[in-house]
Enzyme design. Structure first.
Site, PDB file in Angstrom:
ATOM      1  N   LYS A  62     -28.179  32.217 121.255  1.00  0.00           N
ATOM      2  CA  LYS A  62     -27.494  31.252 120.380  1.00  0.00           C
ATOM      3  C   LYS A  62     -26.697  30.245 121.200  1.00  0.00           C
ATOM      4  O   LYS A  62     -26.756  29.038 120.955  1.00  0.00           O
ATOM      5  CB  LYS A  62     -26.572  31.999 119.412  1.00  0.00           C
ATOM      6  N   ALA A  78     -22.154  34.499 119.597  1.00  0.00           N
ATOM      7  CA  ALA A  78     -21.657  35.828 119.225  1.00  0.00           C
ATOM      8  C   ALA A  78     -22.665  36.529 118.340  1.00  0.00           C
ATOM      9  O   ALA A  78     -23.424  35.895 117.600  1.00  0.00           O
ATOM     10  CB  ALA A  78     -20.311  35.719 118.509  1.00  0.00           C
ATOM     11  N   ASP A  79     -22.666  37.847 118.435  1.00  0.00           N
ATOM     12  CA  ASP A  79     -23.527  38.637 117.563  1.00  0.00           C
ATOM     13  C   ASP A  79     -22.900  40.006 117.348  1.00  0.00           C
ATOM     14  O   ASP A  79     -22.106  40.483 118.173  1.00  0.00           O
ATOM     15  CB  ASP A  79     -24.925  38.809 118.155  1.00  0.00           C
ATOM     16  N   GLN A  80     -23.251  40.601 116.222  1.00  0.00           N
ATOM     17  CA  GLN A  80     -22.753  41.941 115.892  1.00  0.00           C
ATOM     18  C   GLN A  80     -23.910  42.801 115.405  1.00  0.00           C
ATOM     19  O   GLN A  80     -24.730  42.343 114.605  1.00  0.00           O
ATOM     20  CB  GLN A  80     -21.664  41.868 114.822  1.00  0.00           C
ATOM     21  N   CYS A 120     -20.471  41.243 120.480  1.00  0.00           N
ATOM     22  CA  CYS A 120     -20.575  40.634 121.801  1.00  0.00           C
ATOM     23  C   CYS A 120     -20.371  39.128 121.693  1.00  0.00           C
ATOM     24  O   CYS A 120     -20.826  38.499 120.725  1.00  0.00           O
ATOM     25  CB  CYS A 120     -21.949  40.917 122.418  1.00  0.00           C
TER      26      CYS A 120
END
Length: 207
Positions: A62, A78-80, A120
């Protein structure tokens, strides 16, 4: 960097992440990346990647994608990921719900279980990865009743489709849990405090 280029760009459409950054005083422009997350997850899962690996890869993809459009800017990806027991001694990954019926099924499947949230963030400038941070939290869901779940979803509405797991801790969603072990910002989807430290070190925020 010219004055027309934002100092910090958030490569995410998450209103919660944007709100966290702006509330913390970060001058941020929001520019969601267009990534086929399900395809990336399936490919990485087939290769034996962990949920943490996937969160990091997606966050970087991203940030890299948006970085091409913002020369000189610090781009935050960011990612979850949500990792839950699969009932057979292993784990399964859960995504955002596609409908309220799907959200109900996901939340009901988490009832009485402890799952793991992995968040993250990756910062990229001009296609160069500068920094990343990974954090996790363990979430114990209480054995709530169907009546409570119906009330919760009626109150939350379509907002239940915005987050993995379908819960918002800022309101009635706090009642879904018996215990939470982890940083509150990590649970909301962003390791905020380490990110603020990075931004201070790069002159975005005052030391």
């Amino acid at each position: 960097m010219t004055s027309s280029v934002p100092l910090v760009v958030l490569a995410s459409g998450s209103s919660a992440r944007a709100r966290l950054l702006r509330s913390a005083g970060v001058p941020v422009e929001v520019q969601p990346a267009r990534v086929d997350e399900s395809e990336v997850k399936q490919s990485l899962q087939a290769e034996g990647a962990s949920a943490a690996d996937v969160a990091e890869v997606l966050a970087e993809i991203k940030a890299m994608q948006v970085s091409r459009r913002y020369p000189g800017a610090l781009v935050v990806g960011a990612d979850q990921m949500l990792e839950a027991p699969d009932g057979q001694g292993g784990v399964r990954w859960l995504d955002k719900a596609a409908s309220l019926e799907d959200a109900r099924a996901i939340l009901w499947s988490l009832r009485g279980e402890t799952h793991r949230l992995i968040s993250c963030a990756v910062v990229v400038r001009d296609g160069q990865r500068l920094w990343h941070h990974m954090d996790q939290a363990r979430m114990s869901v209480r054995p709530f009743t169907g009546a409570f779940l119906d009330r919760y979803l009626a109150e939350l509405g379509e907002a239940a489709l915005e987050t993995v797991g379908g819960y918002h801790l800022e309101g009635l969603g706090a009642q879904l849990f018996s215990r939470m072990d982890g940083n509150f910002f990590t649970i909301l989807g962003l390791p905020l405090l380490p990110l603020l430290g990075f931004l201070r070190a790069h002159g975005v925020l005052v030391e």
